[in-house]
Design a protein around this motif. Structure first.
Motif, PDB file in Angstrom:
ATOM      1  N   GLU A   9      31.545  40.480  45.936  1.00  0.00           N
ATOM      2  CA  GLU A   9      31.038  41.760  45.857  1.00  0.00           C
ATOM      3  C   GLU A   9      32.079  42.778  46.242  1.00  0.00           C
ATOM      4  N   LEU A  10      32.811  42.670  47.166  1.00  0.00           N
ATOM      5  CA  LEU A  10      33.906  43.478  47.663  1.00  0.00           C
ATOM      6  C   LEU A  10      34.818  43.399  46.756  1.00  0.00           C
ATOM      7  N   ASP A  54      37.720  49.517  40.860  1.00  0.00           N
ATOM      8  CA  ASP A  54      38.259  50.701  41.625  1.00  0.00           C
ATOM      9  C   ASP A  54      39.762  50.972  41.223  1.00  0.00           C
ATOM     10  N   HIS A  55      40.223  49.747  41.648  1.00  0.00           N
ATOM     11  CA  HIS A  55      41.878  49.804  41.889  1.00  0.00           C
ATOM     12  C   HIS A  55      42.716  48.947  40.838  1.00  0.00           C
ATOM     13  N   GLY A  56      41.686  47.775  40.222  1.00  0.00           N
ATOM     14  CA  GLY A  56      42.529  46.934  39.445  1.00  0.00           C
ATOM     15  C   GLY A  56      43.217  46.070  40.086  1.00  0.00           C
ATOM     16  N   PHE A  57      42.832  46.093  41.761  1.00  0.00           N
ATOM     17  CA  PHE A  57      43.680  45.047  42.527  1.00  0.00           C
ATOM     18  C   PHE A  57      42.773  43.622  42.718  1.00  0.00           C
ATOM     19  N   VAL A  58      43.320  42.629  42.383  1.00  0.00           N
ATOM     20  CA  VAL A  58      42.725  41.392  42.636  1.00  0.00           C
ATOM     21  C   VAL A  58      42.948  40.650  44.107  1.00  0.00           C
ATOM     22  N   ILE A  59      41.924  40.643  44.722  1.00  0.00           N
ATOM     23  CA  ILE A  59      41.970  40.165  46.071  1.00  0.00           C
ATOM     24  C   ILE A  59      42.280  38.728  46.046  1.00  0.00           C
ATOM     25  N   ARG A  81      34.360  45.350  43.216  1.00  0.00           N
ATOM     26  CA  ARG A  81      34.361  46.487  43.281  1.00  0.00           C
ATOM     27  C   ARG A  81      35.819  47.220  43.646  1.00  0.00           C
ATOM     28  N   VAL A  82      36.621  46.301  44.312  1.00  0.00           N
ATOM     29  CA  VAL A  82      38.015  46.797  44.455  1.00  0.00           C
ATOM     30  C   VAL A  82      38.741  46.630  42.938  1.00  0.00           C
ATOM     31  N   MET A 100      42.343  52.029  50.660  1.00  0.00           N
ATOM     32  CA  MET A 100      41.014  52.163  50.174  1.00  0.00           C
ATOM     33  C   MET A 100      40.309  52.686  51.534  1.00  0.00           C
ATOM     34  N   PRO A 106      45.492  40.557  51.034  1.00  0.00           N
ATOM     35  CA  PRO A 106      46.473  40.211  50.091  1.00  0.00           C
ATOM     36  C   PRO A 106      45.840  39.972  48.789  1.00  0.00           C
ATOM     37  N   GLY A 107      46.513  40.053  47.674  1.00  0.00           N
ATOM     38  CA  GLY A 107      46.260  39.706  46.152  1.00  0.00           C
ATOM     39  C   GLY A 107      47.278  40.309  45.294  1.00  0.00           C
ATOM     40  N   ARG A 108      46.839  40.729  44.159  1.00  0.00           N
ATOM     41  CA  ARG A 108      47.863  41.116  43.080  1.00  0.00           C
ATOM     42  C   ARG A 108      47.250  42.540  42.592  1.00  0.00           C
ATOM     43  N   CYS A 109      48.430  43.610  42.467  1.00  0.00           N
ATOM     44  CA  CYS A 109      48.096  44.855  42.011  1.00  0.00           C
ATOM     45  C   CYS A 109      47.795  44.642  40.509  1.00  0.00           C
ATOM     46  N   ARG A 110      47.053  45.824  39.923  1.00  0.00           N
ATOM     47  CA  ARG A 110      46.820  45.752  38.584  1.00  0.00           C
ATOM     48  C   ARG A 110      48.031  45.254  37.555  1.00  0.00           C
ATOM     49  N   ALA A 117      34.625  50.732  52.437  1.00  0.00           N
ATOM     50  CA  ALA A 117      34.494  49.898  51.153  1.00  0.00           C
ATOM     51  C   ALA A 117      33.944  48.331  51.699  1.00  0.00           C
ATOM     52  N   LEU A 161      45.358  47.197  50.884  1.00  0.00           N
ATOM     53  CA  LEU A 161      45.663  45.893  50.079  1.00  0.00           C
ATOM     54  C   LEU A 161      47.001  45.883  49.544  1.00  0.00           C
TER      55      LEU A 161
END
Lengths: 145, 145
Positions: free
Chosen positions: A110-111, A118-123, A114-115, B103, B131-135, B107, B92
């Motif tokens: 879920e988080l 909102d941010h296009g960030f893939v956790i 949302r992320v 963020m 951690p992850g990947r930005c847009r 959240a 992030l």
DNA sequence: TTCGATGCAAATAGTTTGCATTCTA
DNA sequence: TAGAATGCAAACTATTTGCATCGAA
């Protein structure tokens, strides 16, 4: 059924060669705890093959990671633990006592959604542990602070 | 309005002494980026006071952390960044390009509540970055993998 | 003057790397 | 036998610590 062979086969498929050290490390990964530090693994491998060097352990772990067999998770302040990819889950680590709680990957979806919205960030939440305090330590902390 | 003095006063209140190095480090924390590594800070301090040793930087950061002025967050693989406590938020970090997305702490509250209910585990999500990947990198990654 | 703060050097933890040698395929 | 894998030692990154000296209050 033979997980060890399956994993070795996967390594071989990637152009790697199967050595005593590699066989021993895979065996070490398959028994006991699901999360082990490079140190734990080195110790286990040494039990049967004392000549295997620590750097070799790291190199094999690296190869296994590239082959998609294991992944490592950082448990804060420098040390990492390795586990088989099949055991995918999130990790919660207690800052006080170090206990590790596992929870399904879905809990964070879920988080994550949302992320991403909102941010296009893939956790990629599997790669790090979420820190905090386990039930017991949270109780102690509250009463002493 | 004078944040520097306020922080130094807070240190003094804890029994600490105000030195040139401490003043310089606090100044370094107050200008520019909100997130800096110990190395960044050392560099800034050195600009004005070349004799300040790295170990001193760490000791001051430790003192500031104990005084509740700053906190540090682990950005993966060993290095930590420090920031003033006023700037509380989640981090992030992109594994590829290293960009940091901030963020609101809120959240994660839903996830935190669920985890606490299910496991009694109290997440302290500020202490680690997710951690992850930005847009941008997520897009690249998808097309190249 | 006293005790906290600092500089220095050395230690630490965890991991990586260059290179010559060994071993698998 | 070619090239991957290994052992060894040494380097590395980020941080910590012991100790004698220095300096703020």
């Amino acid at each position: 059924m033979d997980r060890e062979l399956a994993i070795l086969e996967r390594l071989r498929a990637g152009g790697s060669r199967i050595t005593v050290a590699r066989r021993a490390l895979v065996e070490a990964l398959l028994v006991g705890e699901t999360h082990k530090t490079a140190d734990d693994l080195a110790e286990q491998v040494h039990a049967a093959h004392p000549s295997v060097h620590r750097s070799t352990i790291y190199r094999i772990l690296d190869a296994l990671e590239q082959a998609g067999v294991v992944e490592h998770v950082h448990f804060g302040h420098g040390r990492a633990v390795y586990h088989l990819l099949e055991d995918r889950h999130l990790h919660l680590v207690c800052d006080d006592c170090g206990v590790v709680v596992e929870m399904p990957e879905a809990a964070i979806s879920e988080l994550a959604a949302r992320v991403e919205g909102d941010h296009g960030f893939v956790i990629d939440s599997r790669h790090f542990a979420l820190p905090g305090r386990c039930r017991a330590c949270a109780a102690v902390h509250q009463s002493s602070t």
